[in-house]
Design an enzyme around this catalytic site. Structure first.
Site, PDB file in Angstrom:
ATOM      1  N   ASN A   7       0.880  -1.166   0.000  1.00 42.77           N
ATOM      2  CA  ASN A   7       0.000   0.000   0.000  1.00 42.77           C
ATOM      3  C   ASN A   7       0.923   1.223   0.000  1.00 42.77           C
ATOM      4  OD1 ASN A   7      -1.789   2.050   0.488  1.00 42.77           O
ATOM      5  ND2 ASN A   7      -2.709   1.123   2.314  1.00 42.77           N
ATOM      6  N   ARG A  90      -2.473  -2.077  -3.547  1.00 43.72           N
ATOM      7  CA  ARG A  90      -3.704  -1.313  -3.352  1.00 43.72           C
ATOM      8  C   ARG A  90      -3.639  -0.061  -4.242  1.00 43.72           C
ATOM      9  NH1 ARG A  90      -4.901   3.363   0.829  1.00 43.72           N
ATOM     10  NH2 ARG A  90      -7.069   3.667   0.273  1.00 43.72           N
ATOM     11  N   HIS A 180     -12.981   2.927  -0.431  1.00 36.00           N
ATOM     12  CA  HIS A 180     -13.038   1.851   0.580  1.00 36.00           C
ATOM     13  C   HIS A 180     -13.695   0.583   0.028  1.00 36.00           C
ATOM     14  CE1 HIS A 180     -13.255   5.109   3.973  1.00 36.00           C
ATOM     15  NE2 HIS A 180     -12.005   4.707   3.821  1.00 36.00           N
ATOM     16  N   ARG A 241     -12.443  15.659   7.252  1.00 37.79           N
ATOM     17  CA  ARG A 241     -13.176  15.972   6.010  1.00 37.79           C
ATOM     18  C   ARG A 241     -14.615  16.348   6.313  1.00 37.79           C
ATOM     19  NH1 ARG A 241     -11.364  10.551   2.886  1.00 37.79           N
ATOM     20  NH2 ARG A 241      -9.764  10.276   4.462  1.00 37.79           N
ATOM     21  N   GLU A 384      -8.330  -5.283   4.626  1.00 38.84           N
ATOM     22  CA  GLU A 384      -8.148  -4.977   3.209  1.00 38.84           C
ATOM     23  C   GLU A 384      -6.925  -5.699   2.629  1.00 38.84           C
ATOM     24  OE1 GLU A 384      -8.725  -1.066   4.811  1.00 38.84           O
ATOM     25  OE2 GLU A 384      -9.533  -0.396   2.898  1.00 38.84           O
TER      26      GLU A 384
END
Ligand code: ADP
Length: 399
Positions: A7, A90, A180, A241, A384
């Site tokens: 990643n 990823r 996601h 955010r 993940e």
């Protein structure tokens, strides 16, 4: 068979080595400050650790440090990188091009690079990392790319289109892509296993609540809607955010404060959300502590976050004409019993009932609803990296 999962960001690189015979993690680690100085921290499954500061002008030197950590260091886990069957990466943005995971080739690399306009902080870094892998490991180890967006590619146009002039969709691909996706897919697959049903026969809502947060509606085994949009800024409030807000509020603030589009983007991504409202932190643990000691803005941030999550869950129940299971995951989803209780109490009209003792468990896979509950409620820790490793294995086994 061992799979190396990567990643990569522009200045960091997280990795795991997974033995797919038993799906156990053999080692994991992180390279940081790539392009600046360089440091690696690596940990084997038995607890042995290796840490070093070593120059990493590019991702290539970072991979060389990883090879040393895995093969030669005091925390070594393999004798040679030849033991690694494949590398899985990823990738944040796959746009409308990538509907599933695939092997890396020149066309795939140039498409990921072209999609960089929509993920400028991520896709260029992914391309650098893949090229560095080819440089470090040659082309004898196959590389697979797994996209955060591909699970959401099944959304119908009515869900992914924005009501803007159509030309912006045609010219620039402005539409909802979601994020996601690998986590939502992993968690919804687990729901089906725990329900002992085919995913096609279930209506599932997955709530991925971490620093970034998104909620997805999955019907007939497919994503039909998701809260993140053109970028991971959309949806509901997150650590820093804003989530969805009236765009006119932004143009109004920009005019008042003489701010550029880039300034506004920065404010919405980095200074808003839980941090912007509480003024305390982006971390739910700090905000909970502040709210506990009477900080009104921290309490407001908590109330807003819970209310916004509840509303997305409600929207998706309506969009699917019902729901069989709701799953919570991510740092907050797995660790915040009060948030889960709030959502579930407000779904009492659907007969939702949770066991308050089971709901107190943190970070464990558990069904927290009672047998009488009208909807099954789960906490499912996401993984993940394992999802990426599984996709990688599936693709390379067919070679
Ligand atoms: P990321 O999106 O960066 O992967 P995480 O999934 O780790 O983030 O989620 C980070 C959030 O999870 C933070 O707001 C943090 O407060 C919350 N969190 C993590 N662990 C706990 C815990 N034990 N109790 C409460 N909240 C937690």
């Amino acid at each position: 068979m061992k799979i190396f999962v990567v990643n990569a960001g522009s200045s960091s690189l997280k990795y795991q080595l997974i033995d797919m015979d038993n799906e156990q993690v053999l080692a994991k680690g992180l390279c940081e400050r790539i392009g600046v100085t360089g440091a690696i921290s690596h940990k084997a499954a038995d607890g042995r650790e290796y840490k070093a500061e070593t120059p990493m002008p590019t991702h290539s030197e970072a991979f060389e440090a990883v090879v040393y950590a895995m093969v030669n260091s005091k925390a070594k886990v393999i004798d040679s990188f030849d033991e690694i069957a494949a590398i899985g990466h990823r990738i944040v943005q796959g746009g409308a091009i990538f509907k599933g995971s695939c092997l890396v080739n020149d066309k795939v690399l140039s498409d990921i690079s072209d999609l960089g306009a929509m993920a400028p902080l991520h896709n260029p870094a992914h391309v650098l990392a893949i090229k560095a892998c080819i440089k470090t490991f040659g082309d004898k180890i196959p590389q697979v790319v797994v996209f955060d967006t591909s699970f959401h590619q099944t959304m119908p146009a009515k869900a992914y289109m924005y009501a803007l002039p159509y030309e912006y969709y045609e010219k620039y691909g402005v539409r909802k892509y979601g994020a996601h996706g690998t986590s939502h897919r992993f968690v919804s697959d687990r729901v089906a296993v725990l329900e002992n049903k085919d995913k096609k026969d279930l209506k599932i809502i997955t709530c991925h609540l971490g620093n970034g947060c998104s909620i997805t509606a999955i019907k007939d085994g497919k994503c039909i809607d998701t809260s993140m949009g053109f970028t991971p800024l959309d949806g509901f409030m997150m650590g820093t955010r804003s989530g969805t807000i009236d765009p006119s509020a932004l143009t109004y603030i920009a005019e008042k404060e003489n701010l550029s589009a880039a300034d506004i983007n920065n404010i919405c991504n980095k200074k808003s959300g839980m941090l912007g409202i509480s003024g305390v932190s982006n971390d739910n643990r700090d905000i909970a502590a502040a709210a506990e000691s009477g900080n009104e803005r921290a309490k407001l941030a908590t109330d807003m976050q819970r209310y916004q999550i509840l509303k997305f869950v409600g929207q998706y129940i309506a969009a699917m004409n019902g729901v069989d299971a709701i799953a919570f995951t991510g740092g907050i989803g797995e660790n915040d019993p009060e948030l889960r209780e709030y959502v579930c109490e407000n779904l009492a009209f659907l007969g939702v009932k949770i066991d308050k003792d089971l709901n107190k468990l943190r970070g464990k896979e558990v069904k927290i609803s009672t047998d009488e509950s009208g909807v099954d409620i789960f906490v499912i820790p996401t993984n993940e990296e394992l999802a990426i490793a599984r996709d990688t294995l599936e693709i390379v086994s067919k070679l």
